[in-house]
Design a protein around this motif. Structure first.
Motif, PDB file in Angstrom:
ATOM      1  N   ILE A 124       0.876  -1.168   0.000  1.00 47.24           N
ATOM      2  CA  ILE A 124       0.000   0.000   0.000  1.00 47.24           C
ATOM      3  C   ILE A 124       0.914   1.219   0.000  1.00 47.24           C
ATOM      4  N   THR A 125       0.872   1.999  -1.057  1.00 43.31           N
ATOM      5  CA  THR A 125       1.716   3.192  -1.148  1.00 43.31           C
ATOM      6  C   THR A 125       1.254   4.218  -0.118  1.00 43.31           C
ATOM      7  N   LEU A 126       2.194   4.627   0.733  1.00 42.32           N
ATOM      8  CA  LEU A 126       1.900   5.626   1.762  1.00 42.32           C
ATOM      9  C   LEU A 126       2.403   7.010   1.364  1.00 42.32           C
ATOM     10  N   ALA A 127       3.571   7.052   0.671  1.00 40.35           N
ATOM     11  CA  ALA A 127       4.153   8.350   0.298  1.00 40.35           C
ATOM     12  C   ALA A 127       4.936   8.213  -1.002  1.00 40.35           C
ATOM     13  N   ARG A 128       4.928   9.273  -1.772  1.00 38.33           N
ATOM     14  CA  ARG A 128       5.711   9.368  -3.012  1.00 38.33           C
ATOM     15  C   ARG A 128       6.803  10.410  -2.790  1.00 38.33           C
ATOM     16  N   ASN A 129       7.802  10.408  -3.659  1.00 42.37           N
ATOM     17  CA  ASN A 129       8.961  11.313  -3.535  1.00 42.37           C
ATOM     18  C   ASN A 129       9.705  11.073  -2.217  1.00 42.37           C
ATOM     19  N   TRP A 130       9.709   9.830  -1.774  1.00 43.52           N
ATOM     20  CA  TRP A 130      10.415   9.451  -0.543  1.00 43.52           C
ATOM     21  C   TRP A 130      11.885   9.306  -0.890  1.00 43.52           C
ATOM     22  N   ARG A 131      12.741  10.091  -0.285  1.00 42.10           N
ATOM     23  CA  ARG A 131      14.159  10.109  -0.673  1.00 42.10           C
ATOM     24  C   ARG A 131      15.109   9.811   0.473  1.00 42.10           C
ATOM     25  N   ARG A 132      14.617   9.302   1.581  1.00 42.20           N
ATOM     26  CA  ARG A 132      15.470   9.116   2.746  1.00 42.20           C
ATOM     27  C   ARG A 132      15.779   7.662   3.081  1.00 42.20           C
ATOM     28  N   GLY A 133      15.514   6.736   2.184  1.00 42.92           N
ATOM     29  CA  GLY A 133      15.767   5.333   2.495  1.00 42.92           C
ATOM     30  C   GLY A 133      14.766   4.813   3.511  1.00 42.92           C
ATOM     31  N   TYR A 134      15.108   3.697   4.110  1.00 45.88           N
ATOM     32  CA  TYR A 134      14.188   3.056   5.047  1.00 45.88           C
ATOM     33  C   TYR A 134      14.119   3.858   6.342  1.00 45.88           C
ATOM     34  N   PRO A 135      12.925   4.250   6.785  1.00 46.00           N
ATOM     35  CA  PRO A 135      12.827   5.026   8.022  1.00 46.00           C
ATOM     36  C   PRO A 135      13.044   4.148   9.248  1.00 46.00           C
ATOM     37  N   MET A 136      13.687   4.682  10.249  1.00 44.09           N
ATOM     38  CA  MET A 136      13.876   3.960  11.511  1.00 44.09           C
ATOM     39  C   MET A 136      12.610   4.113  12.342  1.00 44.09           C
ATOM     40  N   ALA A 137      11.551   3.492  11.867  1.00 44.20           N
ATOM     41  CA  ALA A 137      10.248   3.602  12.519  1.00 44.20           C
ATOM     42  C   ALA A 137       9.491   2.303  12.316  1.00 44.20           C
ATOM     43  N   THR A 138       8.498   2.105  13.119  1.00 40.98           N
ATOM     44  CA  THR A 138       7.646   0.927  12.969  1.00 40.98           C
ATOM     45  C   THR A 138       6.228   1.372  12.681  1.00 40.98           C
ATOM     46  N   LEU A 139       5.499   0.489  12.071  1.00 44.95           N
ATOM     47  CA  LEU A 139       4.110   0.731  11.732  1.00 44.95           C
ATOM     48  C   LEU A 139       3.255  -0.073  12.707  1.00 44.95           C
ATOM     49  N   THR A 140       2.205   0.526  13.205  1.00 40.87           N
ATOM     50  CA  THR A 140       1.291  -0.198  14.076  1.00 40.87           C
ATOM     51  C   THR A 140       0.672  -1.350  13.295  1.00 40.87           C
ATOM     52  N   SER A 141       0.741  -2.544  13.848  1.00 36.28           N
ATOM     53  CA  SER A 141       0.192  -3.723  13.183  1.00 36.28           C
ATOM     54  C   SER A 141      -1.337  -3.681  13.221  1.00 36.28           C
ATOM     55  N   ARG A 142      -1.957  -3.958  12.057  1.00 37.44           N
ATOM     56  CA  ARG A 142      -3.417  -3.965  11.939  1.00 37.44           C
ATOM     57  C   ARG A 142      -3.829  -5.197  11.160  1.00 37.44           C
ATOM     58  N   THR A 143      -4.808  -5.921  11.649  1.00 38.08           N
ATOM     59  CA  THR A 143      -5.376  -7.025  10.890  1.00 38.08           C
ATOM     60  C   THR A 143      -6.690  -6.527  10.314  1.00 38.08           C
ATOM     61  N   VAL A 144      -6.807  -6.648   8.995  1.00 33.70           N
ATOM     62  CA  VAL A 144      -7.961  -6.067   8.296  1.00 33.70           C
ATOM     63  C   VAL A 144      -8.578  -7.068   7.336  1.00 33.70           C
ATOM     64  N   ARG A 145      -9.783  -6.747   6.959  1.00 32.70           N
ATOM     65  CA  ARG A 145     -10.486  -7.511   5.935  1.00 32.70           C
ATOM     66  C   ARG A 145     -10.465  -6.675   4.657  1.00 32.70           C
ATOM     67  N   LEU A 146     -10.046  -7.265   3.558  1.00 33.71           N
ATOM     68  CA  LEU A 146      -9.967  -6.552   2.285  1.00 33.71           C
ATOM     69  C   LEU A 146     -11.266  -6.702   1.504  1.00 33.71           C
ATOM     70  N   SER A 147     -11.484  -5.796   0.570  1.00 34.45           N
ATOM     71  CA  SER A 147     -12.673  -5.845  -0.280  1.00 34.45           C
ATOM     72  C   SER A 147     -12.504  -6.908  -1.356  1.00 34.45           C
ATOM     73  N   ALA A 148     -13.561  -7.124  -2.095  1.00 33.44           N
ATOM     74  CA  ALA A 148     -13.489  -7.920  -3.323  1.00 33.44           C
ATOM     75  C   ALA A 148     -12.689  -7.108  -4.340  1.00 33.44           C
ATOM     76  N   PRO A 149     -12.121  -7.769  -5.364  1.00 30.07           N
ATOM     77  CA  PRO A 149     -11.413  -6.994  -6.393  1.00 30.07           C
ATOM     78  C   PRO A 149     -12.367  -6.020  -7.087  1.00 30.07           C
ATOM     79  N   ILE A 150     -11.887  -4.806  -7.277  1.00 28.75           N
ATOM     80  CA  ILE A 150     -12.665  -3.791  -7.995  1.00 28.75           C
ATOM     81  C   ILE A 150     -11.774  -3.143  -9.043  1.00 28.75           C
ATOM     82  N   LEU A 151     -12.412  -2.445  -9.957  1.00 36.10           N
ATOM     83  CA  LEU A 151     -11.673  -1.703 -10.969  1.00 36.10           C
ATOM     84  C   LEU A 151     -11.774  -0.225 -10.619  1.00 36.10           C
TER      85      LEU A 151
END
Length: 169
Positions: A124-151
């Motif tokens: 899932i793209t969070l940001a564009r024009n990211w130029r600093r390499g891998y951030p020294m940060a963590t993402l809160t873990s989330r368990t989710v249900r995804l939709s059916a495929p859509i166009l």
């Protein structure tokens, strides 16, 4: 002519919290452009420009593939595509998304359309024009249900020039 791609959507509340959390990473790269919550999705196949009628045919053909979507997926890690300057969220188990991506792509091909053949890397793209390499940060873990495929169709707002996505039904 609509510019379209097949995708899985996340619940709105998850998109809102994920976008809010992602904005906090701006301290690592203040010039990055963070995606609004309404733009967060998981791309299965990029098709490109097709007629409105063809977009509706593709949409109708991929909708029944909902049974292939895993019941739950966990969004848990950050990653970067350095060459494309993208900060993204990855999912586990990522391989559980392979069957739905493969079948969506096969369905698009059976209908006589081509798609971008890049290997499927669920993210899932969070940001564009990211130029600093891998951030020294963590993402809160989330368990989710995804939709059916859509166009989805990419539409550029003429006033703000921001890209927005609209579902093709």
């Amino acid at each position: 002519m609509p510019r379209v791609f097949a995708a899985l959507m996340l619940p709105h509340d998850v998109c809102d919290s994920l976008a809010r959390e992602a904005k906090g990473f701006s301290r690592y790269d203040p010039l990055a452009r963070f995606e609004p919550s309404t733009a967060l999705h998981l791309t299965l196949a990029y098709v490109g420009d097709v007629s409105a009628a063809d977009a509706q045919r593709i949409s109708a053909a991929i909708r029944p593939l909902a049974t292939l979507v895993p019941r739950n997926i966990t969004i848990s890690r950050l990653g970067t595509f350095d060459r494309q300057h993208i900060l993204y969220a990855s999912m586990t188990p990522a391989e559980s998304l392979d069957p739905v991506a493969a079948e969506v792509r096969a369905t698009i091909e059976r209908l006589g359309f081509s798609y971008d053949k890049k290997p499927f890397k669920p993210h899932i793209t969070l940001a564009r024009n990211w130029r600093r390499g891998y951030p020294m940060a963590t993402l809160t873990s989330r368990t989710v249900r995804l939709s059916a495929p859509i166009l989805l169709e990419s539409v550029q707002d003429p006033r703000t020039r921001q890209i927005r996505y609209r579902q093709i039904i």
